[in-house]
Motif scaffolding. Sequence first.
Motif, short mmCIF file in Angstrom:
data_model
loop_
_atom_site.label_atom_id
_atom_site.label_comp_id
_atom_site.label_asym_id
_atom_site.label_seq_id
_atom_site.Cartn_x
_atom_site.Cartn_y
_atom_site.Cartn_z
N LEU A 39 114.19 -63.44 113.47
CA LEU A 39 113.68 -62.61 112.37
C LEU A 39 112.41 -63.21 111.78
N ILE A 40 112.36 -64.54 111.65
CA ILE A 40 111.13 -65.19 111.19
C ILE A 40 110.01 -64.93 112.20
N GLY A 41 110.38 -64.91 113.47
CA GLY A 41 109.40 -64.63 114.52
C GLY A 41 108.79 -63.24 114.43
N LEU A 42 109.43 -62.35 113.70
CA LEU A 42 108.87 -61.00 113.54
C LEU A 42 107.63 -61.00 112.65
N VAL A 43 107.31 -62.14 112.04
CA VAL A 43 106.07 -62.25 111.28
C VAL A 43 104.87 -62.05 112.21
N LEU A 46 104.15 -58.40 112.83
CA LEU A 46 103.60 -57.83 111.60
C LEU A 46 102.13 -58.21 111.46
N SER A 47 101.81 -59.44 111.82
CA SER A 47 100.41 -59.89 111.78
C SER A 47 99.56 -59.12 112.78
N TYR A 48 100.10 -58.90 113.98
CA TYR A 48 99.37 -58.12 114.98
C TYR A 48 99.15 -56.69 114.51
#
Length: 182
Positions: A39-43, A46-48
Amino acid sequence: AEVLRGRRVIGIVLGFAAVMMIVLPEASLPDPAMAVWVLIGLVAPLSYSTENVFLALRRPPASDPVILLCGMLIAGTIMLTPVVWATGTWVELWHPWAATEWWMMLLIAINIAGYLMFLELIVIAGPLFAAQTGYFVTASGVVFGIIIFGEQHSAWIWIALGVIFAGVALVNPRQERVQRVR
């Protein structure tokens, strides 16, 4: 400007649901505690997505994607060089190359080619569709994990990949005949 239609919203929701299918079920991750890190990796996506919208809105109309990419890579190099030196992860490229250096060069070439295509895709199809490439990257990671590392996946992973492709199909702008701005 891109129009957010119902089927495209459903496609985005399907893509996110596919990620959740990989993260949440008990049989999908080796350790349920890893879900927090995913879930943290979903940052990153979101940035892309933020980058996609920024490039679609602020990119100069007649800009060359090669020049844009050179600027992005130079900026990234300037930002990451102090981090690389501080962490001791600098890789010297002036000695005879082993397999690691050759793999790095291949990854660099793939990254450059992929980003050039990505910059053009934003112009051709819009930032929403371009953002869906992240789902293909995820699917590619699964396939390369199988080929290179011999990984085996649960049924949840395979169902999630199917849901990813369904989501991408719904987001695809081909019905809307997006005109290329060039």
